[in-house]
Structure formats: structure tokens, C-alpha cells
Design a protein around this motif. Structure first.
Motif, PDB file in Angstrom:
ATOM      1  N   ASP A   1      38.013 -23.910  59.725  1.00 44.02           N
ATOM      2  CA  ASP A   1      39.184 -24.618  60.236  1.00 44.02           C
ATOM      3  C   ASP A   1      39.785 -23.869  61.417  1.00 44.02           C
ATOM      4  OD1 ASP A   1      41.254 -26.681  60.081  1.00 44.02           O
ATOM      5  OD2 ASP A   1      42.558 -25.064  59.403  1.00 44.02           O
ATOM      6  N   ALA A   2      39.690 -22.532  61.369  1.00 45.83           N
ATOM      7  CA  ALA A   2      40.227 -21.729  62.470  1.00 45.83           C
ATOM      8  C   ALA A   2      39.462 -21.972  63.762  1.00 45.83           C
ATOM      9  CB  ALA A   2      40.174 -20.251  62.103  1.00 45.83           C
TER      10      ALA A   2
ATOM     11  N   LEU B   1      48.522 -20.967  61.530  1.00 46.53           N
ATOM     12  CA  LEU B   1      48.936 -19.899  60.622  1.00 46.53           C
ATOM     13  C   LEU B   1      48.072 -18.659  60.805  1.00 46.53           C
ATOM     14  CD1 LEU B   1      50.532 -18.884  58.099  1.00 46.53           C
ATOM     15  CD2 LEU B   1      48.690 -19.885  56.710  1.00 46.53           C
ATOM     16  N   ILE B   2      48.715 -17.496  60.906  1.00 45.83           N
ATOM     17  CA  ILE B   2      48.027 -16.206  60.881  1.00 45.83           C
ATOM     18  C   ILE B   2      48.625 -15.388  59.749  1.00 45.83           C
ATOM     19  CG2 ILE B   2      47.620 -14.027  62.081  1.00 45.83           C
ATOM     20  CD1 ILE B   2      47.506 -15.505  64.683  1.00 45.83           C
TER      21      ILE B   2
ATOM     22  N   ARG C   1      56.903 -17.650  73.186  1.00 45.66           N
ATOM     23  CA  ARG C   1      55.687 -17.974  73.938  1.00 45.66           C
ATOM     24  C   ARG C   1      54.778 -18.947  73.205  1.00 45.66           C
ATOM     25  NH1 ARG C   1      52.821 -12.711  76.334  1.00 45.66           N
ATOM     26  NH2 ARG C   1      51.328 -14.362  76.833  1.00 45.66           N
ATOM     27  N   PHE C   2      54.787 -18.876  71.864  1.00 42.04           N
ATOM     28  CA  PHE C   2      53.865 -19.702  71.075  1.00 42.04           C
ATOM     29  C   PHE C   2      54.632 -20.375  69.934  1.00 42.04           C
ATOM     30  CE2 PHE C   2      51.596 -15.874  72.573  1.00 42.04           C
ATOM     31  CZ  PHE C   2      50.737 -16.476  73.489  1.00 42.04           C
ATOM     32  N   PRO C   3      55.405 -21.406  70.226  1.00 42.79           N
ATOM     33  CA  PRO C   3      56.231 -22.044  69.189  1.00 42.79           C
ATOM     34  C   PRO C   3      55.420 -22.665  68.060  1.00 42.79           C
ATOM     35  CG  PRO C   3      56.232 -23.334  71.223  1.00 42.79           C
ATOM     36  CD  PRO C   3      55.597 -22.019  71.550  1.00 42.79           C
ATOM     37  N   GLY C   4      54.130 -22.911  68.287  1.00 42.19           N
ATOM     38  CA  GLY C   4      53.301 -23.486  67.234  1.00 42.19           C
ATOM     39  C   GLY C   4      52.715 -22.460  66.282  1.00 42.19           C
ATOM     40  N   LEU C   5      53.001 -21.180  66.519  1.00 45.90           N
ATOM     41  CA  LEU C   5      52.450 -20.116  65.683  1.00 45.90           C
ATOM     42  C   LEU C   5      53.304 -19.907  64.439  1.00 45.90           C
ATOM     43  CD1 LEU C   5      50.553 -17.658  65.187  1.00 45.90           C
ATOM     44  CD2 LEU C   5      52.170 -16.302  66.551  1.00 45.90           C
ATOM     45  N   ARG C   6      52.640 -19.794  63.297  1.00 45.72           N
ATOM     46  CA  ARG C   6      53.304 -19.415  62.046  1.00 45.72           C
ATOM     47  C   ARG C   6      52.701 -18.090  61.596  1.00 45.72           C
ATOM     48  NH1 ARG C   6      52.284 -23.283  57.714  1.00 45.72           N
ATOM     49  NH2 ARG C   6      50.346 -23.727  58.817  1.00 45.72           N
ATOM     50  N   LEU C   7      53.531 -17.060  61.551  1.00 40.33           N
ATOM     51  CA  LEU C   7      53.065 -15.717  61.214  1.00 40.33           C
ATOM     52  C   LEU C   7      53.580 -15.347  59.830  1.00 40.33           C
ATOM     53  CD1 LEU C   7      51.466 -13.362  62.559  1.00 40.33           C
ATOM     54  CD2 LEU C   7      53.679 -12.389  63.191  1.00 40.33           C
ATOM     55  N   TYR C   8      52.654 -15.259  58.873  1.00 36.11           N
ATOM     56  CA  TYR C   8      52.997 -14.853  57.509  1.00 36.11           C
ATOM     57  C   TYR C   8      52.698 -13.366  57.387  1.00 36.11           C
ATOM     58  CZ  TYR C   8      52.421 -14.157  52.470  1.00 36.11           C
ATOM     59  OH  TYR C   8      52.504 -13.676  51.188  1.00 36.11           O
ATOM     60  N   VAL C   9      53.727 -12.549  57.122  1.00 32.32           N
ATOM     61  CA  VAL C   9      53.577 -11.094  57.103  1.00 32.32           C
ATOM     62  C   VAL C   9      53.819 -10.567  55.692  1.00 32.32           C
ATOM     63  CG1 VAL C   9      54.354  -8.909  58.075  1.00 32.32           C
ATOM     64  CG2 VAL C   9      54.367 -10.972  59.496  1.00 32.32           C
ATOM     65  N   ARG C  10      52.915  -9.698  55.253  1.00 35.53           N
ATOM     66  CA  ARG C  10      53.050  -9.070  53.938  1.00 35.53           C
ATOM     67  C   ARG C  10      52.719  -7.586  54.065  1.00 35.53           C
ATOM     68  NH1 ARG C  10      50.006 -10.910  48.303  1.00 35.53           N
ATOM     69  NH2 ARG C  10      50.902  -9.289  46.973  1.00 35.53           N
ATOM     70  N   GLU C  11      53.512  -6.738  53.423  1.00 35.78           N
ATOM     71  CA  GLU C  11      53.307  -5.291  53.518  1.00 35.78           C
ATOM     72  C   GLU C  11      52.335  -4.791  52.452  1.00 35.78           C
ATOM     73  OE1 GLU C  11      57.047  -3.300  53.351  1.00 35.78           O
ATOM     74  OE2 GLU C  11      57.810  -4.237  55.179  1.00 35.78           O
ATOM     75  N   ALA C  12      51.569  -3.770  52.822  1.00 34.81           N
ATOM     76  CA  ALA C  12      50.648  -3.119  51.889  1.00 34.81           C
ATOM     77  C   ALA C  12      50.271  -1.763  52.468  1.00 34.81           C
ATOM     78  CB  ALA C  12      49.397  -3.970  51.657  1.00 34.81           C
TER      79      ALA C  12
ATOM     80  N   ASP D   1      44.244 -12.222  57.634  1.00 33.01           N
ATOM     81  CA  ASP D   1      43.466 -12.497  58.840  1.00 33.01           C
ATOM     82  C   ASP D   1      43.427 -11.265  59.733  1.00 33.01           C
ATOM     83  OD1 ASP D   1      43.065 -15.262  58.175  1.00 33.01           O
ATOM     84  OD2 ASP D   1      45.142 -15.635  58.782  1.00 33.01           O
ATOM     85  N   VAL D   2      44.583 -10.639  59.897  1.00 31.03           N
ATOM     86  CA  VAL D   2      44.707  -9.417  60.693  1.00 31.03           C
ATOM     87  C   VAL D   2      45.628  -8.461  59.950  1.00 31.03           C
ATOM     88  CG1 VAL D   2      44.342 -10.506  62.947  1.00 31.03           C
ATOM     89  CG2 VAL D   2      46.653 -10.352  62.008  1.00 31.03           C
ATOM     90  N   ALA D   3      45.592  -7.191  60.349  1.00 31.35           N
ATOM     91  CA  ALA D   3      46.491  -6.212  59.744  1.00 31.35           C
ATOM     92  C   ALA D   3      46.908  -5.195  60.796  1.00 31.35           C
ATOM     93  CB  ALA D   3      45.827  -5.513  58.562  1.00 31.35           C
TER      94      ALA D   3
END
Length: 304
Positions: A82-83, A95-96, A119-130, A145-147
């Protein structure tokens, strides 16, 4: 023999993550009998028992551990299909899922997110700490997806993008004699009580290396669970501690009980990196994201 379905693999992973059929069913928005049927069909198709069940819940068998690990990779690969479509149609949108270190992300990403949103209003950034190892495991399993991490350990199928170097600074109580120096040589830590975070943090590994080289005493019985906890112990005179520059900039400068000084040592810095799985179809997006993070960090660090 019929092949396992994606739903069956997702059911196994959900139970592995939760340890309970009921919780896993709620997570997948299915009934518990339907979930049990998915697992039964998967075990039948593979010809192996994947779960041990008892009153306390369910846990993976040794074979189940192997299958669950492969299932995570398979579903991560499928989600990347899908990406591919999103990446070709959007410029850093969708979503990232981003993992981040608790000693870095909270003191950098609040300055990055407004830039990304503008700059990227369509971006959804889900952030989780670890912690560092959990981030790398999460990249391999498809949880992230990224870290955003520091000095990642070499891993199979992992792409590493260096972003910036961050200085490490020494935090001291107001009455500490070392404050007579504007820049403190690591050798001056010889015999000093040095506080650290609990084991598992990459920062703890670095601090222990500096302690071994300088002769500082690591206070194993007083490990902090957070940088804020460390700062409070320093303020009470329990010892000195090493803090990242971005944390010092955000939290220590307004603290009347603690003062930070630059630490002079070849190891008194850490390299921040963005990591993701090799051959991810959104690699160009992640490189764009990394460039924005690096540029914003450079601006903050240049301010001193």
C-alpha cells in the motif's frame, strides 16, 4: 495443502502480543470464537501446535515463536504494498509509524512536527518511544516504519541515515567544585559518583564507557528511569550525571538546582540516525523526513 491466510497470521501475532484470546479478539475487532477458529485452522494447515493454552492465557510454543517472527515480516511486507501506491501519489503523505528514543525524541520532535505539518498537511506521524534495541527489533518486525535513534547496532536488512552529532554535557549541583571550570575534562570525573539511567538505554552504555575511562564511580543502586529523574537526583547532590545537549537546552537551563557544563572527551557525543528496513518502498519519503529532522536539529544546536 492450503496456505495460511493473512487473517490467520494476524490472529497469531495479536495473541503473541497480548497473551490473551479475549484481548487479542478485541484488538482485531472479531469475536473470541472467530479468533479461536483462525488459530485452529492455522495450526491444522501447518501441522503444528503454535500456542500453549492455560487459565492464565496463551503463550507461543517454540515453533509458534518461529512462525510468529516470520508472520510479522510477511505482514510488514504486505503493508508496504500500500505504501508503494501512496508514495507514488503523494509527497510525504499518509501514515508513518515512527519510533523514538525517550532521551532524544521529546526534546527534538516538538520542533520538527510543526515544520512537517506546514509542509506536508497530508502526513500523519504516529510516534512511540522505546529503547534502542526495541526500536531496531520494531523495524525488523514491521512495528515501526522508521525510528529516530542513536548509534544503532548493525542489523540485517536495515538502512541507517546519519542525521547529526549531539554533544553530551555534565550536569552538576550548584555547590559542586567542578563548576569552577567552564569546560570539564572527563579526567576530572575520577572518583566522582556518576548517576546513570537504568540498563537498556544507549545513553547508559555511553556513560559507563566514559566512567571506565575516567575512573568515575557508577552508582548502580540509584539508576534513574528518566532524564528528569536523573536531573532531580543531581540537584539533591547525590552525584553528577551526563545529559544530551538537546535535553540540557530544553530542561536544565531553567533549573536553578542544576548547572550543565561541556564535557571534554573523545566520547562525549552521540550520533543521531534515522533507520528503516532496506528496500522499503517509502525510502525516498524517509530520506526527506530525515533531512528535515537533521536541518531542524542543526538550527537548535547552533543556538547553543
Amino acid at each position: 495443502m492450503a496456505q495460511p491466510t493473512f487473517k490467520q497470521l494476524a490472529a497469531l501475532i495479536a495473541i503473541a502480543d497480548t497473551g490473551m484470546f479475549r484481548t487479542a479478539a478485541e484488538k482485531l475487532h472479531v469475536s473470541q470464537p472467530a479468533l479461536s477458529e483462525q488459530i485452529s485452522q492455522l495450526e491444522y494447515r501447518l501441522g503444528a501446535r503454535l500456542l500453549d493454552r492455560d487459565r492464565r492465557g496463551a503463550r507461543l510454543t517454540p515453533v509458534g515463536e518461529l512462525i510468529a517472527s516470520r508472520a510479522r515480516r510477511i505482514l510488514a511486507d504486505v503493508s508496504e504494498l500500500d505504501a508503494v501506491v501512496r508514495s507514488s501519489a503523494e509527497n510525504l503523505g499518509g501514515l508513518i509509524r515512527m519510533g523514538g528514543l525517550p532521551t532524544l525524541g521529546p526534546y527534538l520532535m516538538p520542533y520538527v512536527v510543526p515544520v512537517l505539518h506546514a509542509r506536508f498537511p497530508g502526513l500523519r506521524l504516529y510516534v512511540r518511544e522505546a529503547t534502542g534495541q526495541a526500536l531496531e527489533d520494531g523495524i525488523q518486525s514491521g512495528q515501526f516504519d522508521v525510528a529516530l535513534t542513536v548509534q544503532p547496532k548493525a542489523g540485517e536488512r536495515m538502512r541507517v541515515m546519519p542525521l547529526f552529532d549531539e554533544a553530551l554535557m555534565l550536569g552538576l549541583a550548584h555547590e559542586d567544585d567542578l563548576l569552577r571550570e567552564e569546560c570539564i575534562n572527563a579526567a576530572a570525573l575520577n572518583g566522582k559518583d556518576l548517576l546513570t539511567l537504568e540498563d537498556g538505554h544507549r545513553l547508559t552504555e555511553q556513560v559507563k564507557d566514559i566512567a571506565r575511562q575516567s575512573g568515575a564511580n557508577i552508582l548502580e543502586d540509584y539508576q534513574g528511569t528518566s532524564l528528569d529523574g536523573l536531573r532531580q537526583m543531581v540537584g539533591m547532590g547525590m552525584g553528577v550525571a551526563i545529559f544530551p545537549h538537546l535535553y540540557e537546552r530544553s530542561e536544565i537551563r531553567n533549573d536553578r538546582a542544576v548547572i550543565a557544563r561541556p564535557l571534554q572527551s573523545a566520547d562525549a557525543y552521540r550520533q543521531a540516525c534515522l533507520i528503516w528496513r532496506e528496500n522499503n518502498p517509502r525510502e525516498k519519503d524517509f530520506e526527506t523526513l530525515g533531512g528535515i529532522i537533521a536541518a531542524r536539529a542543526a538550527e537548535l544546536l547552533a543556538e547553543g
